[in-house]
Design an enzyme around this catalytic site. Structure first.
Site, PDB file in Angstrom:
ATOM      1  N   HIS A   1       0.836  -1.206   0.000  1.00 33.68           N
ATOM      2  CA  HIS A   1       0.000   0.000   0.000  1.00 33.68           C
ATOM      3  C   HIS A   1       0.868   1.253   0.000  1.00 33.68           C
ATOM      4  CE1 HIS A   1      -3.362   2.658   1.443  1.00 33.68           C
ATOM      5  NE2 HIS A   1      -2.341   3.269   2.031  1.00 33.68           N
ATOM      6  N   GLU A   2       1.908   1.275   0.829  1.00 38.45           N
ATOM      7  CA  GLU A   2       2.770   2.454   0.896  1.00 38.45           C
ATOM      8  C   GLU A   2       3.562   2.641  -0.393  1.00 38.45           C
ATOM      9  OE1 GLU A   2       2.266   4.551   3.087  1.00 38.45           O
ATOM     10  OE2 GLU A   2       1.014   3.266   4.325  1.00 38.45           O
TER      11      GLU A   2
ATOM     12  N   GLU B   1      -6.283   7.221  -0.719  1.00 38.66           N
ATOM     13  CA  GLU B   1      -6.203   5.994   0.070  1.00 38.66           C
ATOM     14  C   GLU B   1      -6.881   4.830  -0.647  1.00 38.66           C
ATOM     15  OE1 GLU B   1      -4.480   5.269   2.834  1.00 38.66           O
ATOM     16  OE2 GLU B   1      -3.651   7.281   2.611  1.00 38.66           O
TER      17      GLU B   1
ATOM     18  N   HIS C   1       1.465   4.392  -2.879  1.00 45.96           N
ATOM     19  CA  HIS C   1       1.507   5.847  -2.707  1.00 45.96           C
ATOM     20  C   HIS C   1       2.728   6.434  -3.415  1.00 45.96           C
ATOM     21  CE1 HIS C   1      -1.886   6.729  -0.198  1.00 45.96           C
ATOM     22  NE2 HIS C   1      -1.512   5.934   0.785  1.00 45.96           N
TER      23      HIS C   1
END
Length: 287
Positions: free
Chosen positions: A130-131, A199, A134
């Site tokens: 997930h990071e 997100e 980003h």
């Protein structure tokens, strides 16, 4: 769709910023506001990552410190077609994580001690994916810009109160007073809307990177519980950075409201479960 919405919201925030500048000083005020915003964004572009890592006392770790974590992130970065980011550890009991850096070549991912101790390796992989999403989407730069503009709008609104308003402003003093209170609120709402949009997109892409949406779904459930019961004192002292974390670290109610920096966790989990059920991952599972 996520990119289009983000672009639209950024355009709205920029227009609001220029509008505040115009009400403060006409066309000259609008130009001053534009130059001011450009200067602030340039500063934060180069320094935001160091500032936020310093706020949380993050310590860079090498492979010798945590081989399994370093190797995991390296493999996920390879799958995401990203350079290997710097890896940081935060000595914090609350399970959480964030990414920072002005571009993929200068990115960093930070995980708390609580995340590594309370999650399985599969769940940590989901969070790190997930990071990295980003990073790939350059969300760290987008959110830095929005936070800077939102802060500048509040500053300009206060200037408008103390230094008078543009005599050509048809709303006069009433308009200036309304702007002082409503413009910062509007900027905050736009900033939060952008954060929630990014997100959802990072969840989707992160699930594709690791190949197992349910790993991230499981991690989100544990993260929400941990954030609700364990204090993050550094985040409480720096609430403007809350949007950077995968889960809101401030004990806020996790609802999709105007004042939430994060989407509702159950909505995020449901989206990941639908993704897993439909087989919507671009690659096989990470191992």
């Amino acid at each position: 769709m996520g990119y289009a919405r983000t672009a639209l919201l950024l355009a709205g925030m920029t227009a609001l910023f220029l509008g505040v500048g115009y009400m403060l000083g006409g066309e000259a005020g609008m130009m001053i506001a534009l130059v001011f915003a450009a200067g602030m964004n340039l500063f934060t572009y180069w320094n935001a990552d160091k500032m936020v890592l310093g706020m949380y006392g993050a310590r860079e770790i090498q492979r010798a410190d945590l081989p399994w974590l370093h190797d995991m992130i390296q493999q996920l970065a390879r799958r995401a077609e990203l350079p290997m980011p710097k890896v940081y550890l935060i000595e914090q009991d609350q399970p959480n994580a964030f990414a920072t850096g002005r571009n993929p070549e200068n990115a960093a991912v930070a995980a708390t001690r609580g995340l590594l101790e309370r999650m399985s390796h599969e769940e940590v992989a989901g969070v790190m994916a997930h990071e990295l999403a980003h990073v790939k989407n350059r969300d760290t730069l987008i959110m830095t810009i929005t936070a800077t503009i939102a802060g500048a709008i509040s500053m300009l609104a206060n200037f408008a109160l103390f230094f008078g308003n543009n005599r050509n402003n048809p709303l006069g003093l009433i308009g200036t007073l309304a702007m002082m209170f409503l413009a910062p609120l509007a900027a905050m709402l736009v900033q939060m809307a952008i954060s929630r949009s990014r997100e959802y997109e990072a969840d989707r892409l992160g699930a594709e990177i690791c190949g197992r949406p349910l790993w991230l779904a499981s991690a989100l459930a544990k993260l929400e519980k941990g954030a609700a019961t364990i204090d993050n004192h550094a985040a409480e002292r720096n609430p403007a950075t809350a949007h950077m974390f995968i889960i809101n670290p401030l004990h806020a109610h996790a609802v999709d409201s105007l004042f939430s920096t994060h989407p509702n966790t159950q909505n995020r989990i449901a989206a990941l479960q639908r993704m897993a059920g439909a087989g919507n991952t671009s690659r096989g599972p990470w191992d």
